[in-house]
Design an enzyme around this catalytic site. Structure first.
Site, PDB file in Angstrom:
ATOM      1  NE  ARG A 101      31.882  70.688  81.049  1.00 29.77           N
ATOM      2  CZ  ARG A 101      33.186  70.673  81.294  1.00 29.77           C
ATOM      3  NH1 ARG A 101      33.961  69.803  80.690  1.00 29.77           N
ATOM      4  NH2 ARG A 101      33.711  71.530  82.144  1.00 29.77           N
ATOM      5  CE1 TYR A 128      34.488  85.533  85.304  1.00 27.79           C
ATOM      6  CE2 TYR A 128      33.130  86.985  83.970  1.00 27.79           C
ATOM      7  CZ  TYR A 128      33.245  85.950  84.874  1.00 27.79           C
ATOM      8  OH  TYR A 128      32.128  85.339  85.353  1.00 27.79           O
ATOM      9  CG  ASP A 184      32.023  81.290  78.766  1.00 30.38           C
ATOM     10  OD1 ASP A 184      31.138  80.728  79.434  1.00 30.38           O
ATOM     11  OD2 ASP A 184      32.748  82.196  79.228  1.00 30.38           O
ATOM     12  NE  ARG A 233      27.402  74.626  85.125  1.00 32.66           N
ATOM     13  CZ  ARG A 233      27.994  75.423  85.996  1.00 32.66           C
ATOM     14  NH1 ARG A 233      28.978  74.971  86.732  1.00 32.66           N
ATOM     15  NH2 ARG A 233      27.588  76.663  86.144  1.00 32.66           N
ATOM     16  NE  ARG A 279      25.691  81.016  81.765  1.00 36.80           N
ATOM     17  CZ  ARG A 279      26.730  80.705  82.541  1.00 36.80           C
ATOM     18  NH1 ARG A 279      26.880  79.508  83.014  1.00 36.80           N
ATOM     19  NH2 ARG A 279      27.621  81.622  82.827  1.00 36.80           N
TER      20      ARG A 279
HETATM   21  O1  1CP Z   1      22.635  78.415  77.256  1.00 42.74           O
HETATM   22  C1  1CP Z   1      23.260  79.453  77.204  1.00 42.74           C
HETATM   23  O2  1CP Z   1      22.951  80.482  77.831  1.00 42.74           O
HETATM   24  C2  1CP Z   1      24.411  79.557  76.206  1.00 42.74           C
HETATM   25  C3  1CP Z   1      25.702  79.331  76.698  1.00 42.74           C
HETATM   26  C4  1CP Z   1      26.420  80.245  77.668  1.00 42.74           C
HETATM   27  C5  1CP Z   1      26.348  81.634  77.872  1.00 42.74           C
HETATM   28  C6  1CP Z   1      25.365  82.621  77.263  1.00 42.74           C
HETATM   29  C7  1CP Z   1      27.454  79.774  78.503  1.00 42.74           C
HETATM   30  C8  1CP Z   1      27.853  78.364  78.612  1.00 42.74           C
HETATM   31  N1  1CP Z   1      28.036  80.836  79.126  1.00 42.74           N
HETATM   32  C9  1CP Z   1      27.379  81.989  78.779  1.00 42.74           C
HETATM   33  C10 1CP Z   1      27.694  83.353  79.178  1.00 42.74           C
HETATM   34  C11 1CP Z   1      28.518  83.590  80.382  1.00 42.74           C
HETATM   35  N2  1CP Z   1      29.669  82.956  80.764  1.00 42.74           N
HETATM   36  C12 1CP Z   1      28.284  84.639  81.295  1.00 42.74           C
HETATM   37  C13 1CP Z   1      27.190  85.649  81.144  1.00 42.74           C
HETATM   38  C14 1CP Z   1      25.893  85.150  81.628  1.00 42.74           C
HETATM   39  C15 1CP Z   1      25.752  85.041  83.124  1.00 42.74           C
HETATM   40  O3  1CP Z   1      25.913  86.072  83.805  1.00 42.74           O
HETATM   41  O4  1CP Z   1      25.467  83.944  83.570  1.00 42.74           O
HETATM   42  C16 1CP Z   1      29.285  84.589  82.274  1.00 42.74           C
HETATM   43  C17 1CP Z   1      29.448  85.513  83.475  1.00 42.74           C
HETATM   44  C18 1CP Z   1      30.167  83.527  81.932  1.00 42.74           C
HETATM   45  C19 1CP Z   1      31.390  83.122  82.643  1.00 42.74           C
HETATM   46  C20 1CP Z   1      31.297  81.719  83.075  1.00 42.74           C
HETATM   47  N3  1CP Z   1      31.429  80.663  82.214  1.00 42.74           N
HETATM   48  C21 1CP Z   1      31.007  81.199  84.344  1.00 42.74           C
HETATM   49  C22 1CP Z   1      30.715  82.042  85.562  1.00 42.74           C
HETATM   50  C23 1CP Z   1      31.767  81.908  86.606  1.00 42.74           C
HETATM   51  C24 1CP Z   1      31.741  83.028  87.603  1.00 42.74           C
HETATM   52  O5  1CP Z   1      32.515  83.942  87.435  1.00 42.74           O
HETATM   53  O6  1CP Z   1      30.940  82.952  88.547  1.00 42.74           O
HETATM   54  C25 1CP Z   1      31.011  79.815  84.260  1.00 42.74           C
HETATM   55  C26 1CP Z   1      30.830  78.796  85.352  1.00 42.74           C
HETATM   56  C27 1CP Z   1      31.253  79.498  82.902  1.00 42.74           C
HETATM   57  C28 1CP Z   1      31.284  78.145  82.284  1.00 42.74           C
HETATM   58  C29 1CP Z   1      30.127  77.804  81.456  1.00 42.74           C
HETATM   59  N4  1CP Z   1      29.662  78.566  80.404  1.00 42.74           N
HETATM   60  C30 1CP Z   1      28.599  77.928  79.812  1.00 42.74           C
HETATM   61  C31 1CP Z   1      28.391  76.690  80.509  1.00 42.74           C
HETATM   62  C32 1CP Z   1      27.355  75.671  80.171  1.00 42.74           C
HETATM   63  C33 1CP Z   1      29.352  76.630  81.543  1.00 42.74           C
HETATM   64  C34 1CP Z   1      29.561  75.495  82.509  1.00 42.74           C
HETATM   65  C35 1CP Z   1      30.730  74.739  82.086  1.00 42.74           C
HETATM   66  C36 1CP Z   1      30.781  73.335  82.599  1.00 42.74           C
HETATM   67  O7  1CP Z   1      30.150  72.451  82.003  1.00 42.74           O
HETATM   68  O8  1CP Z   1      31.532  73.085  83.552  1.00 42.74           O
END
Ligand code: 1CP
Length: 362
Positions: free
Chosen positions: A43, A161, A80, A34, A30
């Site tokens: 964003r 999911y 994502d 954020r 990540r």
């Molecule tokens: O920088 C990076 O790592 C690249 C971008 C990236 C990656 C690899 C994002 C951007 N998401 C992911 C993978 C991802 N997405 C995972 C696997 C990694 C982990 O376990 O953290 C998962 C579970 C998700 C699902 C997801 N997408 C969530 C989790 C929600 C939950 O179930 O608790 C969330 C909040 C997102 C949104 C998201 N994805 C990425 C960002 C920057 C964001 C935030 C979006 C925003 O700006 O509001």
């Protein structure tokens, strides 16, 4: 096939293949997200998935941490894991301050008929073409500074999911499918795997130089269910992606598996066909190294919350972890044990990287 600028820093690729390196390479899960003020600037005014689907925006965000921190040795494409369910025909929205939401999650096995499968309505190159374009553009913009990583969500995590309809504390709906409908669950996992294999191979064609599979909800399963409903598909991916790359006339790339919470499966994961196994913070580095016994490169694993503890706490944790991984000059990639969280001060993440550079070079 696209041609790209020559790579100037291949540290992570060498470390992933088990070679001796001058210092451990580093990147952060990540890292494009954020906690960065420059991320929020982009964003504002955009929907999350609209950003993922716009290659110019996705590549800009991918490069933000690379431009801020000179210590990073890899970029990870901004996208994502939930783009696979979208490509299979499901609607996924990103709700502000809440996270992902599926208005129509899978409720019963009858709903499986609504999903598009690989070659049966799901054309990966068409549905996910925007990810490939973002990878190619980002690889050009990186100009060889560091390798570009691609990724997917693991079949079990995506299934969770698709059934829960979003995040969950208990995963009751998704887990009850495993017990109530074991055969339909296997079928769903297989359909996701087929799309995942093609998607990951095409990410490499588009420019990804290393790839990671995120099984973020592996730890929700007991060892028995993990062995039955997750591991076989993780293994299929590590076997079939290289086969598909060979078929496409493409060079092979290192592959990483990160099964968060599946500490009980470390030994099996070291034999699951991946070059790198990611560790969350519940592993003791020295113990994990003993179990891996040189079979794979390990990646991780500081608790991201140490980043809230101030410089002294970060310094202490980094020193201990690098020592635990035997100094880090072989078989180790620096990372956190999970993604960096939104409240972290960018300066503290920079300190984490600098300290790793220092202790890892010693
Ligand atoms: O920088 C990076 O790592 C690249 C971008 C990236 C990656 C690899 C994002 C951007 N998401 C992911 C993978 C991802 N997405 C995972 C696997 C990694 C982990 O376990 O953290 C998962 C579970 C998700 C699902 C997801 N997408 C969530 C989790 C929600 C939950 O179930 O608790 C969330 C909040 C997102 C949104 C998201 N994805 C990425 C960002 C920057 C964001 C935030 C979006 C925003 O700006 O509001």
């Amino acid at each position: 096939m696209a041609s790209f600028p020559p790579l100037k820093n291949n540290l992570i690729l060498r470390a992933a293949r088990g070679e001796k390196v001058e210092r451990p390479p580093m990147w952060v899960m990540r890292q494009a997200g954020r906690y960065l003020p420059e991320y929020h600037k982009v964003r504002a005014g955009h929907d999350f998935f609209e950003m993922c689907r716009t290659p110019e925006i996705a590549s800009t965000i991918t490069l933000q941490p690379i431009e801020r921190y000179e210590d990073l040795d890899a970029a990870i494409i901004f996208s994502d894991i939930l783009v696979i369910p979208q490509a299979m025909g499901m609607v996924v929205e990103m709700v502000e301050k809440k996270g992902p939401h599926f208005p129509e999650p899978l409720e019963t096995p009858e709903d499986l008929a609504k999903l598009k499968r690989l070659g049966e309505g799901c054309d990966v190159k068409k549905e996910l073409g925007y990810v490939f374009e973002a990878l190619t553009l980002t690889r050009q913009k990186l100009a060889g500074r560091v390798p570009l990583l691609g990724f997917i969500g693991a079949p079990w995590t995506l299934m969770a999911y698709m059934i829960e309809g979003g995040g969950s504390k208990t995963f009751t709906k998704a887990k009850s499918w495993l017990f109530k409908y074991p055969e339909d669950s296997q079928k769903l996992l297989q359909d996701i795997t087929d799309v995942a294999v093609e998607f990951l191979a095409q990410q490499v064609v588009a420019g990804a130089q290393m790839v990671q599979v995120f099984d973020s909800w592996a730890g929700e399963l007991s060892p028995v269910e993990f062995a039955e409903f997750s591991l076989p598909y993780l293994r299929q991916i590590s076997k079939r992606v290289p086969e598909r790359l060979a078929e496409l006339g493409q060079e092979q790339v290192p592959m990483t598996v990160f099964a968060k919470g599946a500490w009980y499966a470390l030994d099996a994961l070291c034999d699951s066909g991946y070059n790198v196994v990611g560790l969350d913070w519940t592993h003791d580095p020295a113990e994990a190294r003993k179990i891996a016994n040189g079979r794979v490169t390990l990646q991780g694993n500081m608790d991201p919350n140490v980043l809230y503890g101030g410089k002294e706490a970060i310094d202490k944790a980094v020193k201990r972890i690098v020592e635990g991984f035997g100094g880090g000059k072989q078989g180790y990639i620096v990372n956190l044990g999970h993604g960096v969280t939104p409240g972290v001060k960018p300066e503290d993440l920079g300190f984490f990287l600098r300290k790793n550079h220092e202790y890892g070079s010693a």
